[in-house]
Motif scaffolding. Structure first.
Motif: not given
Length: 293
Positions: A59-60, A62-67, A71-73, A235-239
């Motif tokens: 889970l992250y 923000g709007k982005q995720s990746g290497f 922002n991994t929580v 989208r990542q925050t929504a997830r």
């Protein structure tokens, strides 16, 4: 959840033959139907949702995720160690060994790396397509039933009459908290303050938030409701919010079951299955004075 309470002398569906004045018709047919539809829908949504989560058990915020993003929580995974493969769960950078349950699980000698174990997902084997079909099917049942219930409750006054906390309810809140802590329950046709707050929180906060975040994660809804992602912080925050609401709903279910067991499971189950609920015998004025002393 509707408190359509009527005395036993009033004709009601499945009315018992006895003349016990403490037995009242508390839950309407519509209330019982929606209750079980929600329960079944949430059950299948939970287990299929865990299967979907296993496709990317992180889970992250923000709007982005990746290497390139830190922002991994929350994360579930597996790693090789000197003692062999181990499962772990990481929360805000703090890692816990969860081998056998989260990250690394399965029959002895045949363990595999997966977020949630097979016994907690639908289907039990990894099948993202089937999980999505099951999840969305029951999500639409939940959403449709909730909307119909909301409109009907506004029209028949159920929200105002039975669920909306009044000033007297708020004044009784400290006493209700103490009574629940002592497992001392009062069986009446009205909901107590904690029940109103709990049911209201689920019906008007958690379930709508679950639906909104689910829509925000759907690519097909982005063209229809493009503002949802920005409103929720991406989208990542929504997830992440979606997952958090799921955890809160599970916590509500556990507490709900414990309260049913403590308050009298036969009476509570009879109420939500048949509509009939046994209340406390009437208290005389002298008894009331002794209890409040």
């Amino acid at each position: 959840m509707e408190s359509a309470a009527r005395s036993q002398t009033t004709a009601g569906p499945g009315a018992p033959a006895s003349s016990d004045k403490t037995l009242i018709y508390r839950q309407s047919r519509w209330t019982r139907l929606t209750h079980w539809l929600w329960a079944i829908s949430l059950f299948f949504m939970l287990l299929s949702g865990l299967q979907i989560f296993n496709a990317r058990p992180q889970l992250y915020i923000g709007k982005q995720s990746g290497f390139e993003y830190n922002n991994t929580v929350f994360a579930i995974g597996a790693e090789n160690t000197d003692a062999g493969p181990r499962g772990y769960t990481e929360v805000f950078g703090k890692r816990f060994d969860t081998t056998g349950v989260l990250g690394w699980s399965g029959p002895a000698g045949n363990e595999t790396a997966r977020g949630f174990p097979s016994w907690a997902t639908i289907p039990s084997y990894y099948d993202l397509g089937t999980a999505r079909v099951v999840h969305f099917f029951f999500a639409w049942i939940l959403t449709t039933t909730l909307l119909i219930w909301l409109v009907a409750s506004l029209i028949n006054g159920h929200l105002r009459r039975d669920l909306a906390p009044r000033l007297d309810d708020l004044k009784r809140l400290p006493r209700d908290i103490v009574d629940h802590a002592k497992l001392r329950f009062h069986h009446t046709r009205e909901y107590n303050t904690l029940q109103k707050m709990a049911y209201g929180g689920v019906l008007f906060v958690l379930l709508p938030l679950m639906i909104i975040t689910g829509l925000a994660m759907s690519p097909s809804m982005n063209s229809v409701l493009p503002f949802l992602n920005d409103l929720l912080g991406g989208r990542q925050t929504a997830r992440t919010i979606h997952f958090t609401v799921m955890v809160l709903l599970v916590a509500f279910f556990v507490i709900h079951m414990l309260m049913i067991l403590a308050a009298g499971p036969i009476n509570e189950l009879r109420s939500i299955i048949t509509g009939w609920y046994r209340t406390d015998p009437p208290v005389h004025e002298d008894e009331t004075a002794q209890r409040s002393a």
